[in-house]
Design an enzyme around this catalytic site. Structure first.
Site, short mmCIF file in Angstrom:
data_model
loop_
_atom_site.label_atom_id
_atom_site.label_comp_id
_atom_site.label_asym_id
_atom_site.label_seq_id
_atom_site.Cartn_x
_atom_site.Cartn_y
_atom_site.Cartn_z
N ALA A 117 0.88 -0.94 -0.59
CA ALA A 117 0.22 0.13 -0.10
C ALA A 117 1.10 0.91 0.26
O ALA A 117 2.41 1.24 -0.10
CB ALA A 117 -0.77 0.40 0.97
N ASN A 118 -0.03 2.43 0.72
CA ASN A 118 1.11 3.80 0.30
C ASN A 118 0.31 4.78 2.31
O ASN A 118 0.17 3.84 2.75
CB ASN A 118 1.22 4.43 -0.76
CG ASN A 118 0.01 4.68 -1.39
OD1 ASN A 118 -0.54 6.17 -0.53
ND2 ASN A 118 -0.96 4.32 -2.37
N ALA A 119 1.49 5.30 1.87
CA ALA A 119 1.45 6.71 3.02
C ALA A 119 -0.50 7.33 2.56
O ALA A 119 -0.65 8.25 4.33
CB ALA A 119 2.38 7.46 3.09
N SER A 120 -1.21 7.19 1.29
CA SER A 120 -2.00 7.74 1.46
C SER A 120 -2.95 7.88 2.62
O SER A 120 -3.32 6.81 3.50
CB SER A 120 -2.94 7.81 0.05
OG SER A 120 -3.51 8.37 -0.01
N ALA A 158 -3.95 7.77 -4.16
CA ALA A 158 -2.64 7.42 -4.65
C ALA A 158 -2.55 5.99 -4.82
O ALA A 158 -3.11 4.37 -4.05
CB ALA A 158 -1.92 7.37 -3.16
#
Ligand code: CTP
Length: 212
Positions: free
Chosen positions: A22-25, A89
């Site tokens: 995943a990512n930090a959004s 994101a």
């Protein structure tokens, strides 16, 4: 009044039943855009990945996990919408072969093969019609290159506007923004909170949708 479709949050791509990419959004930009559109009386559809913050009350919410689910939900909603704002994101890659069972720990290395996900904005850009499409460009590195890459993304995804922001903005409350338009303009919006940016952007893009 316009129907505004907003993508929000990260996507999540399974490695095995308990692990994912995943990512930090945080979903804060999507929430701020939805709130600004609702405040102006627009109908708001939010397609959100698993984000820290929920969309505001009053928005119609479709919850998804993966980039492919986000695309499918947006393809269903897009025909009846006037404006699309891509604040998600989206993970550009997913594991090529997610495991059905949890991988057990051992001393060996583990190499993951990743394959490209579809691009939600670019896909919908091919059936844009008279709708207004807006994207975000998250860039790292020197500013001159960042502006050039944002302009390329605007063209590749067939957007009317793209908001350039530095990678530090992801997950945070505020950041420095630039607004690049299809007509070639590139305006610095300065340091703002996500709410301030949304209150600037939403009236601009929904007014354009009424002119179309
Ligand atoms: N986007 C999308 N689908 C993807 C990737 C990105 O819809 N698979 C959208 C984002 O919501 C954003 C815009 O495209 O509005 C640009 O996202 P960004 O991550 O900056 O760019 P990418 O196109 O992913 O390119 P790169 O990662 O190479 O910078």
């Amino acid at each position: 009044m316009a129907r505004v479709l907003i993508t929000s949050g990260p996507t999540r791509e399974a490695i095995d039943p308990v692990r994912f990419i995943a990512n930090a959004s945080s979903g804060r930009m999507g929430r701020a855009l939805a709130a600004a559109a609702l405040a102006l009386g627009h109908t708001v559809e939010v397609v959100t990945g698993p984000a820290e913050v929920a969309p505001p009350p009053g928005a119609r919410i479709t919850r998804v996990e993966t980039a492919r689910q986000m695309l499918a939900a947006c393809e269903r909603l897009h025909p009846s919408c006037d404006v699309l704002i891509g604040a998600a994101a989206v993970c550009d890659y997913r594991p090529a072969a997610p495991l059905a069972e949890k991988r057990r720990r051992d001393a060996s290395t583990w190499t993951l093969e990743l394959i490209a996900n579809p691009d939600v904005l670019a896909t919908l850009g091919r059936v844009k019609g008279s709708r207004v499409h807006v994207g975000f460009a998250l860039e790292t590195g020197p500013l001159a290159g960042a502006h050039a890459r944002a302009r390329e993304k605007l063209a590749e995804k067939n957007l009317d506007w793209i908001v350039l922001n530095a990678a530090e903005t992801i997950g945070g409350d505020r950041g420095a923004y630039w607004l690049l338009a299809r007509d070639g303009s590139d305006r610095a919006l300065g340091e703002r909170t996500k709410e301030e940016l949304a209150r600037h952007l939403v009236p601009l893009v929904t007014a354009r949708s009424r002119e179309a």
